[in-house]
Design an enzyme around this catalytic site. Sequence first.
Site, short mmCIF file in Angstrom:
data_model
loop_
_atom_site.label_atom_id
_atom_site.label_comp_id
_atom_site.label_asym_id
_atom_site.label_seq_id
_atom_site.Cartn_x
_atom_site.Cartn_y
_atom_site.Cartn_z
N ARG A 133 153.72 89.86 43.85
CA ARG A 133 152.93 90.13 45.05
C ARG A 133 151.48 89.68 44.88
O ARG A 133 150.56 90.29 45.40
CB ARG A 133 153.01 91.62 45.39
CG ARG A 133 154.41 92.07 45.76
CD ARG A 133 154.52 93.56 45.96
NE ARG A 133 154.38 94.27 44.69
CZ ARG A 133 154.67 95.57 44.52
NH1 ARG A 133 155.09 96.29 45.56
NH2 ARG A 133 154.51 96.15 43.35
N ARG A 134 151.32 88.57 44.18
CA ARG A 134 149.96 88.08 43.86
C ARG A 134 149.75 86.63 44.29
O ARG A 134 148.86 85.96 43.77
CB ARG A 134 149.72 88.22 42.35
CG ARG A 134 149.82 89.67 41.86
CD ARG A 134 149.74 89.76 40.35
NE ARG A 134 149.85 91.14 39.90
CZ ARG A 134 149.85 91.52 38.62
NH1 ARG A 134 149.76 90.60 37.67
NH2 ARG A 134 149.96 92.79 38.29
N CYS A 154 137.01 78.56 57.85
CA CYS A 154 137.45 79.41 58.97
C CYS A 154 138.77 80.08 58.61
O CYS A 154 138.85 81.29 58.51
CB CYS A 154 137.58 78.57 60.24
SG CYS A 154 136.00 77.90 60.81
N ASN A 180 137.98 81.73 65.15
CA ASN A 180 138.86 80.71 65.72
C ASN A 180 138.55 80.48 67.19
O ASN A 180 138.47 81.41 67.98
CB ASN A 180 140.32 81.13 65.56
CG ASN A 180 141.28 80.08 66.08
OD1 ASN A 180 141.81 80.22 67.16
ND2 ASN A 180 141.51 79.05 65.30
N ASP A 181 138.36 79.20 67.51
CA ASP A 181 138.18 78.72 68.88
C ASP A 181 139.57 78.58 69.49
O ASP A 181 140.27 77.60 69.24
CB ASP A 181 137.45 77.37 68.80
CG ASP A 181 137.30 76.68 70.14
OD1 ASP A 181 137.81 77.19 71.14
OD2 ASP A 181 136.67 75.61 70.17
N HIS A 219 137.73 83.48 70.02
CA HIS A 219 136.72 83.28 71.05
C HIS A 219 136.98 82.08 71.95
O HIS A 219 137.73 81.16 71.61
CB HIS A 219 135.32 83.16 70.42
CG HIS A 219 135.24 82.13 69.33
ND1 HIS A 219 135.40 82.46 68.00
CD2 HIS A 219 135.02 80.79 69.36
CE1 HIS A 219 135.27 81.37 67.26
NE2 HIS A 219 135.05 80.34 68.07
N ILE A 220 136.29 82.12 73.10
CA ILE A 220 136.21 81.00 74.03
C ILE A 220 134.73 80.67 74.19
O ILE A 220 133.92 81.56 74.52
CB ILE A 220 136.82 81.35 75.40
CG1 ILE A 220 138.31 81.66 75.26
CG2 ILE A 220 136.60 80.21 76.39
CD1 ILE A 220 138.94 82.16 76.55
N ALA A 278 131.60 72.76 69.55
CA ALA A 278 130.42 73.40 68.98
C ALA A 278 130.41 73.11 67.48
O ALA A 278 131.43 73.25 66.81
CB ALA A 278 130.46 74.90 69.24
#
Length: 279
Positions: A133-134, A154, A180-181, A219-220, A278
């Site tokens: 689990r690593r 990101c 995230n866009d 986001h937008i 952007a």
Amino acid sequence: MTKADQIFKANIQKIINEGSLSEQARPKYKDGRTAHSKYITGAFAEYDLAKGEFPITTLRPIPIKSAIKELFWIYQDQSNSLDVLEAKYNVHYWNEWEVDQTRTIGQRYGAVVKKHDIISKILKQLAENPWNRRNVISLWDYEAFEETKGLLPCAFQIMFDVRRVGEDLYLDASLTQRSNDILVAHHINAMQYVALQMMFAKHFGWKIGKFFYFVNNLHIYDNQFDQAQELLKRQPVASQPKLVLNVPDGTNFFDIKPDDFELQNYDPVKPQLHFDLAI
């Protein structure tokens, strides 16, 4: 309507209806204006790839080929060189994030993968014990951030887990993204890391399982709301897109090529939408 289309429309509507407005925003448009956004936090989605649920919308064309090439640049070439990205893959959009005329993006992404020899370590861990689990790939390296300028990653962390179902082993993946866009990059980033998941699964001859996707700030941008409304109006096509990796089970991770991937049953709604990014 695909599961990805349902989630896409629901998140767009939620951002419009419930989102918060950004303050002290860092990004700029090309004309120098501050790129503000409307955002929600804590967005989560789950896709069962084994059942044909892939995180790609049919509401607009998604440039999956260049996205997968970028993934290879990061995790196979383990490079931050813009010259490598252009010469080997003919991908140019990262030029916007060149650092101080170095023809690199700074000590980011592939440079961090190489610095810590991450891929070799993950392959070794999974070979020695598939149920450990690593299996964490993290690009969040404070030392690297202090070493050079550059866009902070990101999509910065992915974790892998193995499940047995009957006689078969399935590889699951969980992607964490700080920002995230949604209109431009959401499905690009998701499908990139599905491709990475498939590469690891093929290396070991396992099946692809579930893909979990968490975005902290979804986001937008304030110049994209017309496009957002257009996407909400569009009716998705009936097809179920599917990403296929056309190599035999057991193919070495580093022998896989971008052209080995094929996006099937993908007939997105057109025309394509224009977005001023952007930076």
